[in-house]
Design an enzyme around this catalytic site. Structure first.
Site, PDB file in Angstrom:
ATOM      1  N   TRP A  43       0.592  -1.111  -0.565  1.00  0.00           N
ATOM      2  CA  TRP A  43      -0.471   0.117  -0.187  1.00  0.00           C
ATOM      3  C   TRP A  43       0.925   1.070   0.053  1.00  0.00           C
ATOM      4  O   TRP A  43       1.739   1.426   0.616  1.00  0.00           O
ATOM      5  CB  TRP A  43      -1.203   0.161   0.674  1.00  0.00           C
ATOM      6  N   ASP A  66     -15.622  12.163  -1.867  1.00  0.00           N
ATOM      7  CA  ASP A  66     -15.137  10.834  -1.586  1.00  0.00           C
ATOM      8  C   ASP A  66     -16.432  10.044  -0.558  1.00  0.00           C
ATOM      9  O   ASP A  66     -17.047  10.514  -0.194  1.00  0.00           O
ATOM     10  CB  ASP A  66     -13.574  11.129  -1.176  1.00  0.00           C
ATOM     11  N   LYS A  91     -16.285   7.234  -8.449  1.00  0.00           N
ATOM     12  CA  LYS A  91     -14.918   6.169  -8.176  1.00  0.00           C
ATOM     13  C   LYS A  91     -15.155   5.386  -7.358  1.00  0.00           C
ATOM     14  O   LYS A  91     -16.014   4.987  -6.467  1.00  0.00           O
ATOM     15  CB  LYS A  91     -13.727   7.763  -7.061  1.00  0.00           C
ATOM     16  N   ASP A 106     -14.591   2.062  -5.265  1.00  0.00           N
ATOM     17  CA  ASP A 106     -13.304   2.237  -4.162  1.00  0.00           C
ATOM     18  C   ASP A 106     -13.920   0.248  -4.294  1.00  0.00           C
ATOM     19  O   ASP A 106     -14.059  -0.401  -4.079  1.00  0.00           O
ATOM     20  CB  ASP A 106     -13.121   2.614  -3.493  1.00  0.00           C
ATOM     21  N   CYS A 157     -10.519   2.301  -7.967  1.00  0.00           N
ATOM     22  CA  CYS A 157      -9.409   2.332  -7.138  1.00  0.00           C
ATOM     23  C   CYS A 157      -9.703   1.297  -5.928  1.00  0.00           C
ATOM     24  O   CYS A 157     -10.970   0.168  -6.341  1.00  0.00           O
ATOM     25  CB  CYS A 157     -10.169   3.478  -6.558  1.00  0.00           C
ATOM     26  N   ASP A 177      -2.368   5.436  -3.472  1.00  0.00           N
ATOM     27  CA  ASP A 177      -2.724   6.684  -2.397  1.00  0.00           C
ATOM     28  C   ASP A 177      -1.620   7.755  -1.383  1.00  0.00           C
ATOM     29  O   ASP A 177      -1.818   8.556  -0.330  1.00  0.00           O
ATOM     30  CB  ASP A 177      -3.187   5.795  -0.482  1.00  0.00           C
TER      31      ASP A 177
END
Ligand code: DGJ
Length: 728
Positions: A199, A366, A476, A478, A526, A548
């Site tokens: 990550w 978001d 987006k 995720d 994402c 990220d």
């Protein structure tokens, strides 16, 4: 025609632009052998490369050494259990528990264009772009049909492979391993490139010399992953960015994958790639078929750079789809690093108002707008707007943002369920888990059992409702955890190994529905940053959030590794605030802008709170984006200097297809005392044409720029500069 069958020799010759790939059917037993893959050749019969006249001879002449034959012959698709002890591509379990399989050629079909792969993402091409070949083989004892499917692209050095398997027997059969490609290369002295990380530091480049033994890159995390990417390149150990043979392999799949380079006893090297056999089984009842995902194979006779540019062209033209395929993307501002979960309508509108006055074109809301999600501890699955935060409702917010002249985008994580959610309280069995065992949490969430159609339908309808409720033009998507505790109450024990692949198929189905129902929406994938940066996802979304980690310096390595395979037009990159939230580093706002330009470009900060001098630079950055994005999105990408190798300086370049324009980005990571300038040599220009350096009267020939170079002076750590040259 890019594919020919030479009947008397029983040879298939696949020609891509400068590449030939040759397969031959040999012996009375109809073995399918891999003869050649490399620079294009005119010969149609190079079967001597198969060494059929050397011991141990083919079985019809020497049955006593059949196993030795199987263990040395370059099988086009290797099978388990008969004597080829190198890595197999196909393994199964029949009614009696036997695992062996042996394939023989039966028939073939050659046609123009390329068929879709049922339920799977794949490259596409019309009749003028490519030709396809399907070789039908069979295990006659099992009554199992195996179709090896190939496409050769006429104007690119790319060949794709996939496999289709059909059970023609009465009894069911369990496939326990189905890889998508297998190639035996002559020789042992190769290097292997792969992309690894974690990550916030995804896809760092690893290059190592391989020899005997097995060198594996794989994942069992249920996603293509932060740690490993479904890409490898096999290359001459002397290959550079510009020279040497390079073979790139990229798996068009977003779940568990397995790829391996194996240095074998007779100094050959076997490459395989496909779905990871760990946790995989697929049971075929009579007449049922299984389709294995596609592998894209790119050959370059001129080093790594040419491989990169072939992948970029193929993916931009023949994989990415939809309204934004060839279009400039709106410059967005995302509120994640600006507010995390602490926002409401007023805060978002204040960001939007300031952003629109600076030229930013879209606001993306978001995580945190739904259920009672004020932290990452709850509400996944409850896709209902939280009107305590989004006062006035979603439509009001979107309309207000639209009134500012901006578009509106929203964050979703459709594959997940929080234990603290209405959905989980109602349907605790909807999470993937093993009956009787408490599943492991990750970011306080479980993964939905998308192998169940009713769950897919329910979630899809929820998100459809949200997306239909206001003028939303960007999503987006995720996915913030890995999959563990594989278990589903709806899958019987003998089919347990189907869950992981069924999950991936269901994600593809949901994305297919979303892109069909909302073709105007720009979808950005994402996965906790870049854990699903793979060609499977690119088929649905023309851009993917790369990491990220938004620190400009960390991004140099991440974006360099990502861009080795994936076009920079699809790399999600934003300018964020400093000190950077992940590494605490402070870099110049200008440098952050230059690095984000080598991607989709946007902002990830509270524009109302950043320093005034930074804010005042935004209109200029917006102007630069609009000026150069067509070139950056469509041009040829060249690597000049690699920070990943030299640890202090990074340079890349984008040249327009007609070579009339070039944009060079230089980043000095660490300044060097008592050192005047660096010499950089450009690439891909026309030697005898003159180029003018923008903002100066300086003229250089393409030859001078490429062979002499330019002197670059930068002062200070983390400093950067753009150079724009136009051909006269
Ligand atoms: C991970 C993403 O990469 C971030 O940009 C952000 O969307 C968070 N998830 C939200 O939970």
């Amino acid at each position: 025609m890019g594919i020919k069958f030479i009947k008397d020799k029983k040879v298939f010759k696949l020609d891509a632009k400068d590449t030939s790939y040759i397969i031959a059917v040999v012996d009375d037993e109809q073995f399918i052998g891999h003869v050649y893959f490399g620079k294009r050749i005119i010969d149609e019969d190079v079967n001597y490369l198969l060494r059929l006249e050397e011991p141990p001879y083919v079985p019809s002449k020497n049955n006593r050494d059949r196993v030795s034959f199987y263990d040395s012959f370059p099988m086009e698709y290797s099978t388990h259990g008969i004597g080829d002890f190198r890595e197999s591509s196909l393994q199964l379990r029949d009614r009696d528990g036997n695992t062996a399989c042996r394939l023989q050629y039966i028939s073939h079909e050659i046609y123009k264009g390329k068929k879709k792969l049922k339920g799977l993402p794949a490259t596409f091409g019309d009749e003028n772009e490519c030709t396809s070949l399907e070789i039908k083989c069979m295990d006659k004892d099992l009554n199992l049909e195996v179709d090896l499917v190939y496409t050769a692209f006429e104007n690119l050095d790319a060949i794709t492979r996939s496999v289709r398997i059909k059970n023609c027997a009465e009894d069911s059969i369990a496939l326990t391993k189905v890889l998508s490609t297998c190639i035996d290369f002559e020789g042992i002295n190769y290097d292997m490139i792969s992309l690894h990380g974690s990550w916030a530091r995804e896809r760092h480049i690893s290059r190592k010399n391989i020899s005997y033994g097995k060198h594996t890159v794989s994942t069992v995390r249920g996603e293509s992953s932060h740690q490993d990417n479904p890409f490898i390149a096999l290359l001459d150990s002397s290959a550079t960015d510009e020279s040497g043979n390079v073979y790139g392999f990229n798996f068009v799949y977003s779940g568990n994958f397995f790829t391996q380079v194996e240095g074998c006893q007779f100094d050959t090297t076997r490459v395989v790639m496909g779905i990871n056999p760990v946790d995989f089984t697929w049971v075929l009842e009579k007449n049922e078929e299984f389709v294995a995902p596609e592998v894209v194979m790119v050959y370059s006779d001129k080093g790594i750079g040419k491989m990169t540019r072939t992948f970029h062209d193929l993916y931009r033209n023949n994989l990415i789809r939809g309204r934004f395929k060839d279009k400039k993307r709106p410059i967005l501002i995302n509120n994640w690093e600006a507010t995390y979960f602490d926002f409401n309508t007023e805060k978002l509108l204040s960001i939007a108002k300031e952003a629109s006055s600076l030229g930013i074109e879209m606001l993306v809301m978001d995580d945190g707008w739904f259920g009672k999600r004020n932290s990452d501890n709850s509400s996944l699955g409850d896709w209902i707007v939280n009107e305590e935060k989004i006062q006035g409702g979603l439509k009001y917010l979107v309309d207000e943002v639209n009134k500012l002249g901006m578009e509106f985008g929203i964050w979703l994580e459709p594959e997940m369920i929080s234990p603290d959610s209405e959905l989980y309280r109602e349907h605790p069995d909807w999470a993937i888990k093993i009956d009787g065992r408490t599943p492991a949490l990750c970011r306080e969430q479980y993964v939905l059992d998308l192998s169940r159609k009713e769950i897919v339908d329910y979630i899809y309808e929820c998100i459809k409702k949200v997306l239909s409720s206001a003028n939303i033009t960007y999503v987006k998507w995720d996915m913030n955890r890995q999959i563990t505790d594989l278990g589903s109450i709806c899958i019987p024990a003998e089919k347990h190994g189907e869950l992981s692949h069924r999950y991936v198929l269901a994600v593809y189905e949901m994305m297919d529905r979303l892109t069909t129902d909302f073709p105007h929406i720009l979808l950005e994938n994402c996965s906790g940053g870049g854990a699903r940066f793979d060609p499977g996802m690119l088929y649905y979304s023309p851009q993917i959030w790369c990491s990220d980690d938004t620190d400009a310096i960390e991004r140099l390595k991440i974006q360099e590794g990502t861009a080795m395979v994936y076009p920079i037009s699809c790399i999600g990159a934003h300018v964020s605030d400093c000190p950077n939230h992940t590494v605490g580093r402070t870099t110049p706002f200008e440098t952050r802008g230059h690095v984000a330009l080598a991607g989709t470009f946007g902002y990830e900060l509270d524009v109302t709170r950043i320093p005034k001098e930074d804010r005042e630079m935004i209109p200029k950055q917006v102007e630069i984006y609009h000026k150069y994005n067509d070139l950056i999105r469509t041009g040829d990408y060249y690597r000049i200097e690699n920070f990943s190798q030299n640890n202090c300086f990074d340079v890349w370049e984008v040249v327009s297809k007609d070579k009339s324009e070039v944009l060079v980005t230089c980043v000095q990571v660490l300044g060097r005392p008592n050192y005047h300038s660096r010499r950089i040599k450009l690439k891909g220009l026309i030697e005898d044409k003159m180029y003018k350096l923008e903002g100066t009267d300086e003229l250089f020939s393409g030859g001078a720029l490429m062979y002499g170079g330019l002197n670059i002076s930068l002062y200070g750590d983390y400093s950067s500069k753009l150079l724009h040259l136009i051909q006269l």
